[in-house]
Design a protein around this motif. Structure first.
Motif, short mmCIF file in Angstrom:
data_model
loop_
_atom_site.label_atom_id
_atom_site.label_comp_id
_atom_site.label_asym_id
_atom_site.label_seq_id
_atom_site.Cartn_x
_atom_site.Cartn_y
_atom_site.Cartn_z
N SER A 252 0.82 -1.22 0.00
CA SER A 252 0.00 0.00 0.00
C SER A 252 0.85 1.26 0.00
N SER A 253 2.19 1.11 -0.09
CA SER A 253 3.08 2.27 -0.12
C SER A 253 3.64 2.55 -1.50
N VAL A 254 3.52 1.59 -2.41
CA VAL A 254 4.12 1.74 -3.73
C VAL A 254 3.46 2.88 -4.49
N GLY A 255 4.28 3.77 -5.00
CA GLY A 255 3.75 4.89 -5.78
C GLY A 255 3.05 5.95 -4.96
N VAL A 256 3.17 5.89 -3.65
CA VAL A 256 2.49 6.84 -2.76
C VAL A 256 3.45 7.97 -2.40
N ARG A 257 2.96 9.19 -2.47
CA ARG A 257 3.79 10.35 -2.17
C ARG A 257 3.74 10.70 -0.69
N LEU A 258 4.68 11.55 -0.28
CA LEU A 258 4.71 12.00 1.11
C LEU A 258 3.41 12.71 1.47
N PRO A 259 2.98 12.59 2.72
CA PRO A 259 1.75 13.29 3.12
C PRO A 259 1.96 14.79 3.08
N LYS A 260 0.85 15.48 2.90
CA LYS A 260 0.92 16.94 2.99
C LYS A 260 1.14 17.32 4.46
N ASP A 261 1.28 18.59 4.75
CA ASP A 261 1.56 19.03 6.12
C ASP A 261 0.54 18.43 7.08
N PRO A 262 0.99 17.94 8.25
CA PRO A 262 0.06 17.34 9.22
C PRO A 262 -0.94 18.38 9.71
N PRO A 263 -2.12 17.94 10.12
CA PRO A 263 -3.12 18.88 10.64
C PRO A 263 -2.60 19.59 11.88
N SER A 264 -3.05 20.82 12.05
CA SER A 264 -2.52 21.66 13.13
C SER A 264 -2.79 21.08 14.51
N ASN A 265 -3.83 20.28 14.64
CA ASN A 265 -4.14 19.71 15.95
C ASN A 265 -3.41 18.42 16.22
N TYR A 266 -2.56 18.00 15.28
CA TYR A 266 -1.88 16.71 15.43
C TYR A 266 -0.63 16.82 16.31
N LYS A 269 2.32 23.10 19.19
CA LYS A 269 2.79 24.29 18.48
C LYS A 269 4.31 24.32 18.40
N GLU A 270 4.97 23.86 19.50
CA GLU A 270 6.42 23.88 19.51
C GLU A 270 7.02 22.95 18.45
N ARG A 271 6.30 21.86 18.20
CA ARG A 271 6.86 20.87 17.29
C ARG A 271 6.35 21.04 15.85
N ARG A 272 5.36 21.87 15.65
CA ARG A 272 4.75 21.99 14.33
C ARG A 272 5.75 22.48 13.29
N ALA A 273 6.65 23.35 13.71
CA ALA A 273 7.63 23.90 12.77
C ALA A 273 8.58 22.82 12.27
N GLN A 274 8.74 21.74 13.06
CA GLN A 274 9.66 20.67 12.65
C GLN A 274 8.95 19.59 11.83
N SER A 275 7.63 19.71 11.69
CA SER A 275 6.85 18.59 11.17
C SER A 275 6.83 18.48 9.65
N ARG A 276 7.38 19.44 8.95
CA ARG A 276 7.41 19.34 7.49
C ARG A 276 8.40 18.24 7.08
N LEU A 277 7.90 17.26 6.35
CA LEU A 277 8.73 16.10 6.01
C LEU A 277 9.73 16.46 4.92
N PRO A 278 10.97 16.00 5.05
CA PRO A 278 11.98 16.29 4.02
C PRO A 278 11.66 15.56 2.73
N LYS A 279 11.95 16.19 1.60
CA LYS A 279 11.63 15.59 0.30
C LYS A 279 12.43 14.33 0.04
N THR A 280 13.53 14.17 0.76
CA THR A 280 14.36 12.98 0.56
C THR A 280 13.72 11.73 1.14
N LEU A 281 12.72 11.91 2.00
CA LEU A 281 12.05 10.76 2.61
C LEU A 281 11.13 10.12 1.58
#
Length: 661
Positions: A252-266, A269-281
């Motif tokens: 179920s992962s084949v051909g699947v792209r990285l998720p968009k930014d996680p929801p704000s309630n996930y 606030k302190e960690r939200r700035a770090q939550s953007r996934l690197p494109k290399t992943l």
């Protein structure tokens, strides 16, 4: 002296606490008495003795401290973990672990805050002993608050930093905790939506799949757990469960792209700035690495070797080659992981009904390859695998249907000794597969023909006789298909049918040979070497049934697989034998050739007019009376205007052979 004064102060504070709790001044508490008796151990420099002393102090505190003061004390002790004095930081870590071992179950609501502080402290601790103790704190906390700890750790951003990876790995330190953690994570993985689909526009059919964050985090967490050597014992118990879950996750992962930014309630606030996934992943790579880690931890070194040498892991990551990588894994498991196969098959089978195409493709490829190995028969898995794949013949996915047909055909190899038991279902499936309409690339048709050849090779005459002519009739339309591989496969199947042609249906089958002979002979000079080899094989196979020793000997001599054939000379000599041995078929063969004058392939048109010319040119005046000469000559004359020069030349040569008629 400092240590002794500190313990005395602690004793006094706990006595005051007892007074607040309502105990009389002369009340004797066993724990406090024990605390007084620790003075002697405080003067020792031996590390083990100090450890035991601090542990006993922690037990006294854990018993006497009110619940509302526990977390306050813990967080103050967390500050001591970074103390520059080794004995101080070590003592803090020992007391922390003692408190959590005794009272950790009551910290459920504060688990996220505790873990966050420990994560921060791990970044600054330089002493390995203290670091190991802090990681043990995580393990102790998880043993009492598993859901809270795992849920909290799953809020940290990817990729996990070194400290977070170590915190996950700490859950593997205890076998029971490791097993429970893996079970908890795989249950989460199996239960959650693996991706969201987004249509690019209402007018476009293209759909982009974005991974959902939780399963991606769980996959990476499992990978970290499995990378810890201590997890080996838990893996040995859970291997089939982990394998099936992670293999399905890969699907179920084949051909699947990285998720968009996680929801704000996930996340906080302190960690939200770090939550953007690197494109290399890469989503699929994370899943494959987890499965690879499981294989390594399960001590399947031979499976790892085969996968590495044949590039199976990399193939699994690419949508177009994914099922090939899975097939390599299945082959390796059938040879070196047989002890787990029964349980793995049982747990994977429900995924053939999964709403996710990738998972169905993965399981169909895995099951299909298993069927080609004798071990599945030895493990009594053949019937389970076949009954799982048969419903997939009507799957909405072309690839799933193709892989199912392939698997059913493979059963003739892996379960050859029991093939008669399944022959009816297998033959029906192959014949139906050849007639697949929604198969633009002929993938299913090719697999059906290949499987049919495998099944026919294992059956006796009485199993095939009732449907022999039906198969021959079904296969003939494929002789003229555009795709080289389809023509070659169709001719090969017809050749394999010859093994059953000498029984009750001989007369009818010989008629099928005569009906197909012109096509076989014309494609003997096909542009595809694969088709030429298939025609040579089939002509050699059917010749003994035709009743002409001359033709049979000619085919045996000239149609060797690698031999160079002088086509014109061969057809000229063959025409003479046909006229001699089958005079009643002369007109039939000539008209059969004429029907190919409109072939889309210029080489086939040229072959057909040449064959016609040799047949007519070798007829006597009396024999030519049985031929519709005017019609045939008119058709040849039309080829003199063909757009391809080689066809016009052969048409002229054919007419030149008729000058005496």
């Amino acid at each position: 002296m400092v240590r002794q004064n500190a313990v005395d102060c602690l004793h006094t504070l706990l006595c005051i606490q007892l007074r607040y709790a309502g105990f009389a001044p002369d009340h004797t508490d066993e724990s406090l008495t024990r605390l007084k008796g620790l003075h002697s151990g405080l003067h020792q420099s031996d590390g083990q003795l100090l450890f035991r002393t601090c542990s006993e102090i922690g037990q006294v505190i854990a018993k006497c401290l009110p619940q509302d003061q526990l977390s306050v004390l813990l967080f103050m002790l967390f500050e001591g973990l970074a103390d520059p004095l080794t004995h101080c930081s070590s003592a803090a870590s020992v007391i922390i672990n003692t408190l959590i071992r005794v009272r950790g179950a009551s910290l459920g609501d504060q688990v996220p805050e505790v873990l966050e502080v420990l994560h921060i402290r791990l970044q600054s601790i330089s002493q390995e002993q203290v670091k190991a103790s802090v990681l043990q704190t995580v393990s102790l906390l998880a043993s009492q608050n598993l859901s809270a700890v795992i849920s909290s750790l799953l809020t940290y951003p990817l990729p996990f930093d070194k400290q977070m990876a170590e915190m996950w790995q700490s859950l593997a330190g205890d076998t029971t905790l490791a097993r429970k953690s893996m079970e908890f994570l795989t249950e989460k993985l199996n239960r959650q939506l693996p991706y969201d689909e987004k249509r690019e526009s209402m007018l476009r059919k293209n759909v982009t799949r974005f991974a959902t964050l939780q399963p991606l985090l769980v996959t990476c967490a499992l990978s970290e757990l499995l990378s810890a050597g201590e997890s080996a014992e838990a893996v040995s118990v859970l291997y089939p469960h982990l394998f099936s879950s992670l293999l399905s996750r890969v699907g179920s992962s084949v051909g699947v792209r990285l998720p968009k930014d996680p929801p704000s309630n996930y996340v906080s606030k302190e960690r939200r700035a770090q939550s953007r996934l690197p494109k290399t992943l890469d989503v699929c790579s994370c899943s494959v690495e987890a499965l690879k880690a499981l294989t390594a931890r399960g001590k399947d070194q031979e499976v790892l070797r085969i996968m590495n040498e044949e590039g199976g892991w990399d193939l699994m990551k690419i949508p177009e080659s994914h099922y090939r990588g899975v097939s390599i894994l299945a082959r390796a498991m059938s040879r070196h992981g047989a002890s787990h196969l029964s349980s793995i098959v049982e747990q994977l089978a429900p995924n053939l009904s999964s709403p996710y195409e990738g998972q169905r493709i993965t399981v169909a490829a895995f099951f299909g390859e298993l069927l080609s190995h004798r071990v599945t028969s030895d493990l009594v898995l053949t019937e389970t695998l076949l009954s799982s794949l048969l419903p997939c013949l009507v799957d909405t996915s072309t690839v799933v249907r193709m892989l199912s047909i392939r698997g059913l055909g493979n059963a003739a190899v892996g379960a050859s000794l029991k093939i008669h038991k399944y022959s009816t279902n297998l033959l029906s499936a192959m014949i139906a597969g050849m007639d697949e309409k929604d198969d633009p690339d002929d993938l299913i048709t090719l697999e059906a023909m290949s499987g049919l050849s495998k099944v026919l090779a294992q059956l006796e005459e009485n199993s095939v006789q009732p449907i022999l002519i039906n198969i021959a009739l079904r296969i003939r339309p494929f002789f003229e298909k555009d795709k080289d591989e389809v023509r070659a496969a169709a001719f090969t199947v017809f050749g394999n049918l010859s093994r059953f042609g000498d029984g009750q249906s001989k007369a009818d089958f010989v008629e099928q040979i005569h009906s197909s002979l012109v096509s076989l002979l014309l494609h003997l000079n096909d542009s595809s070497e694969e088709v030429v080899k298939a025609c040579k094989f089939t002509l050699r196979s059917v010749a003994p049934l035709m009743g002409s020793e001359n033709i049979s000997a000619m085919f045996r001599k000239h149609l060797l697989e690698e031999a160079i054939l002088h086509y014109g000379e061969f057809i000229n000599d063959l025409a003479k034998h046909i006229i001699s041995d089958f005079p009643e078929k002369i007109n039939f063969y000539i008209m059969g050739n004429v029907s190919f004058f409109k072939s889309t392939w210029p080489e086939i048109r040229g072959n057909a007019v040449m064959f016609t010319g040799f047949l007519l040119g070798n007829l006597s005046q009396e024999e030519v009376q049985s031929v519709s000469l005017e019609h045939v000559c008119g058709a040849i004359i039309l080829l003199l205007r063909d757009g391809v020069p080689s066809v016009r030349i052969k048409a002229a040569e054919a007419l030149s052979l008729l000058h005496e008629l």
